[in-house]
Design a protein around this motif. Sequence first.
Motif, PDB file in Angstrom:
ATOM      1  N   LEU A 139      21.373 -91.679 -20.619  1.00 41.83           N
ATOM      2  CA  LEU A 139      20.751 -90.809 -21.164  1.00 41.83           C
ATOM      3  C   LEU A 139      20.624 -90.677 -22.732  1.00 41.83           C
ATOM      4  O   LEU A 139      19.995 -90.526 -23.636  1.00 41.83           O
ATOM      5  CB  LEU A 139      20.703 -89.311 -20.775  1.00 41.83           C
ATOM      6  N   GLU A 140      22.005 -90.785 -23.271  1.00 38.68           N
ATOM      7  CA  GLU A 140      22.458 -90.677 -24.616  1.00 38.68           C
ATOM      8  C   GLU A 140      21.841 -92.195 -25.292  1.00 38.68           C
ATOM      9  O   GLU A 140      21.435 -91.954 -26.428  1.00 38.68           O
ATOM     10  CB  GLU A 140      23.870 -90.811 -24.905  1.00 38.68           C
ATOM     11  N   LEU A 141      22.001 -93.185 -24.659  1.00 37.30           N
ATOM     12  CA  LEU A 141      21.443 -94.552 -25.023  1.00 37.30           C
ATOM     13  C   LEU A 141      19.956 -94.245 -25.121  1.00 37.30           C
ATOM     14  O   LEU A 141      19.579 -94.848 -26.256  1.00 37.30           O
ATOM     15  CB  LEU A 141      22.020 -95.608 -24.104  1.00 37.30           C
ATOM     16  N   VAL A 142      19.228 -93.794 -24.153  1.00 39.99           N
ATOM     17  CA  VAL A 142      17.748 -93.778 -24.287  1.00 39.99           C
ATOM     18  C   VAL A 142      17.559 -92.785 -25.614  1.00 39.99           C
ATOM     19  O   VAL A 142      16.417 -93.134 -26.245  1.00 39.99           O
ATOM     20  CB  VAL A 142      17.220 -93.093 -22.817  1.00 39.99           C
ATOM     21  N   TYR A 143      18.082 -91.725 -25.759  1.00 37.35           N
ATOM     22  CA  TYR A 143      17.880 -90.876 -26.665  1.00 37.35           C
ATOM     23  C   TYR A 143      18.024 -91.466 -28.101  1.00 37.35           C
ATOM     24  O   TYR A 143      17.183 -91.361 -28.914  1.00 37.35           O
ATOM     25  CB  TYR A 143      18.807 -89.286 -26.735  1.00 37.35           C
ATOM     26  N   ALA A 144      18.972 -92.320 -28.297  1.00 39.59           N
ATOM     27  CA  ALA A 144      19.280 -93.184 -29.546  1.00 39.59           C
ATOM     28  C   ALA A 144      18.194 -93.983 -29.693  1.00 39.59           C
ATOM     29  O   ALA A 144      17.440 -94.161 -30.733  1.00 39.59           O
ATOM     30  CB  ALA A 144      20.610 -93.716 -29.581  1.00 39.59           C
ATOM     31  N   PHE A 145      17.661 -94.841 -28.746  1.00 39.47           N
ATOM     32  CA  PHE A 145      16.682 -95.856 -28.777  1.00 39.47           C
ATOM     33  C   PHE A 145      15.506 -94.938 -29.254  1.00 39.47           C
ATOM     34  O   PHE A 145      14.478 -95.436 -29.890  1.00 39.47           O
ATOM     35  CB  PHE A 145      16.673 -96.501 -27.436  1.00 39.47           C
ATOM     36  N   SER A 146      14.952 -93.926 -28.399  1.00 37.29           N
ATOM     37  CA  SER A 146      13.871 -93.455 -28.632  1.00 37.29           C
ATOM     38  C   SER A 146      13.755 -92.525 -30.007  1.00 37.29           C
ATOM     39  O   SER A 146      12.798 -92.776 -30.710  1.00 37.29           O
ATOM     40  CB  SER A 146      13.665 -92.040 -27.562  1.00 37.29           C
ATOM     41  N   THR A 147      14.826 -92.129 -30.443  1.00 37.52           N
ATOM     42  CA  THR A 147      14.748 -91.489 -31.760  1.00 37.52           C
ATOM     43  C   THR A 147      14.478 -92.273 -33.156  1.00 37.52           C
ATOM     44  O   THR A 147      13.976 -92.163 -34.016  1.00 37.52           O
ATOM     45  CB  THR A 147      16.012 -90.428 -32.054  1.00 37.52           C
ATOM     46  N   SER A 148      15.245 -93.697 -32.877  1.00 38.37           N
ATOM     47  CA  SER A 148      15.045 -94.749 -33.699  1.00 38.37           C
ATOM     48  C   SER A 148      13.800 -95.055 -33.755  1.00 38.37           C
ATOM     49  O   SER A 148      13.013 -95.211 -34.930  1.00 38.37           O
ATOM     50  CB  SER A 148      15.902 -95.709 -33.508  1.00 38.37           C
ATOM     51  N   GLY A 149      13.101 -95.255 -32.731  1.00 38.34           N
ATOM     52  CA  GLY A 149      11.787 -95.743 -32.370  1.00 38.34           C
ATOM     53  C   GLY A 149      10.583 -94.632 -32.967  1.00 38.34           C
ATOM     54  O   GLY A 149       9.634 -95.029 -33.869  1.00 38.34           O
ATOM     55  N   ALA A 150      10.734 -93.298 -32.518  1.00 41.88           N
ATOM     56  CA  ALA A 150      10.087 -92.313 -33.131  1.00 41.88           C
ATOM     57  C   ALA A 150      10.193 -92.184 -34.578  1.00 41.88           C
ATOM     58  O   ALA A 150       8.978 -92.152 -35.062  1.00 41.88           O
ATOM     59  CB  ALA A 150      10.648 -90.784 -32.473  1.00 41.88           C
ATOM     60  N   SER A 151      11.216 -92.528 -35.251  1.00 42.65           N
ATOM     61  CA  SER A 151      11.462 -92.318 -36.826  1.00 42.65           C
ATOM     62  C   SER A 151      10.527 -93.312 -37.335  1.00 42.65           C
ATOM     63  O   SER A 151       9.766 -93.110 -38.369  1.00 42.65           O
ATOM     64  CB  SER A 151      12.964 -92.546 -37.202  1.00 42.65           C
ATOM     65  N   ALA A 152      10.469 -94.440 -36.832  1.00 40.65           N
ATOM     66  CA  ALA A 152       9.645 -95.548 -37.474  1.00 40.65           C
ATOM     67  C   ALA A 152       8.140 -95.423 -37.151  1.00 40.65           C
ATOM     68  O   ALA A 152       7.131 -95.515 -37.972  1.00 40.65           O
ATOM     69  CB  ALA A 152       9.912 -96.987 -36.834  1.00 40.65           C
ATOM     70  N   VAL A 153       7.852 -94.924 -35.901  1.00 39.09           N
ATOM     71  CA  VAL A 153       6.344 -94.485 -35.763  1.00 39.09           C
ATOM     72  C   VAL A 153       5.963 -93.357 -36.388  1.00 39.09           C
ATOM     73  O   VAL A 153       4.865 -93.487 -37.080  1.00 39.09           O
ATOM     74  CB  VAL A 153       6.286 -93.998 -34.253  1.00 39.09           C
ATOM     75  N   ILE A 154       6.754 -92.332 -36.884  1.00 43.91           N
ATOM     76  CA  ILE A 154       6.521 -91.173 -37.784  1.00 43.91           C
ATOM     77  C   ILE A 154       6.291 -91.804 -39.137  1.00 43.91           C
ATOM     78  O   ILE A 154       5.428 -91.261 -39.822  1.00 43.91           O
ATOM     79  CB  ILE A 154       7.459 -90.146 -37.529  1.00 43.91           C
TER      80      ILE A 154
END
Length: 190
Positions: A139-154
């Motif tokens: 879950l921690e790895l998914v969160y790290a991946f998701s937040t990095s991708g979300a930052s780029a999308v935003i």
Amino acid sequence: MPRQNPRVQYTRDALRCALLELLLEKPVKHITVTDVCARAGINRSTFYLHYKDVYDLLEQMENDLIDEMGRTFSTQPSASLQGHIEAMLCVVQARRPLCLAILSEHGNPQFVKQLGRLTREGFLQHWRSLFPQAPERLLELVYAFSTSGASAVIEQWLLADCNEPPEQIAHLLSLFAASCLNSCKTMLDS
């Protein structure tokens, strides 16, 4: 909350706008109080009535943004995860110039990490409820991946003048996270 003196508010707004403009041109370490004051049309002695230095000004601006985003969680505790993302995106959209400056090449890379700490526990708690068998590390790895991708999308959304509505971007980010989690669930089930 007592109403602030309009002159004080004008001064702070002018200094904040000046710093935002300068951050789009050069890194904060190369911005001086003189630069900010010249851009804002404010006297240096007036600057020091409100802030210690340029870093203090930037930190206060970032803290105000973090506080505003944090309130989206506390005012909507029962909202869905997508609802929280949408509420945060509405703040980002309303504070677009500040977010663009912070996310620019001259901005503060620590800000995204600070924002990630704000959202981390809410996301992990939600995901734990959906996937109770998932190891915490996953879950921690998914969160790290998701937040990095979300930052780029935003960032791309901000650069495109927020052409899509916040709810559309929130839905997209939720789909990305769900897809990643479903892939992890498939992996765990096999």
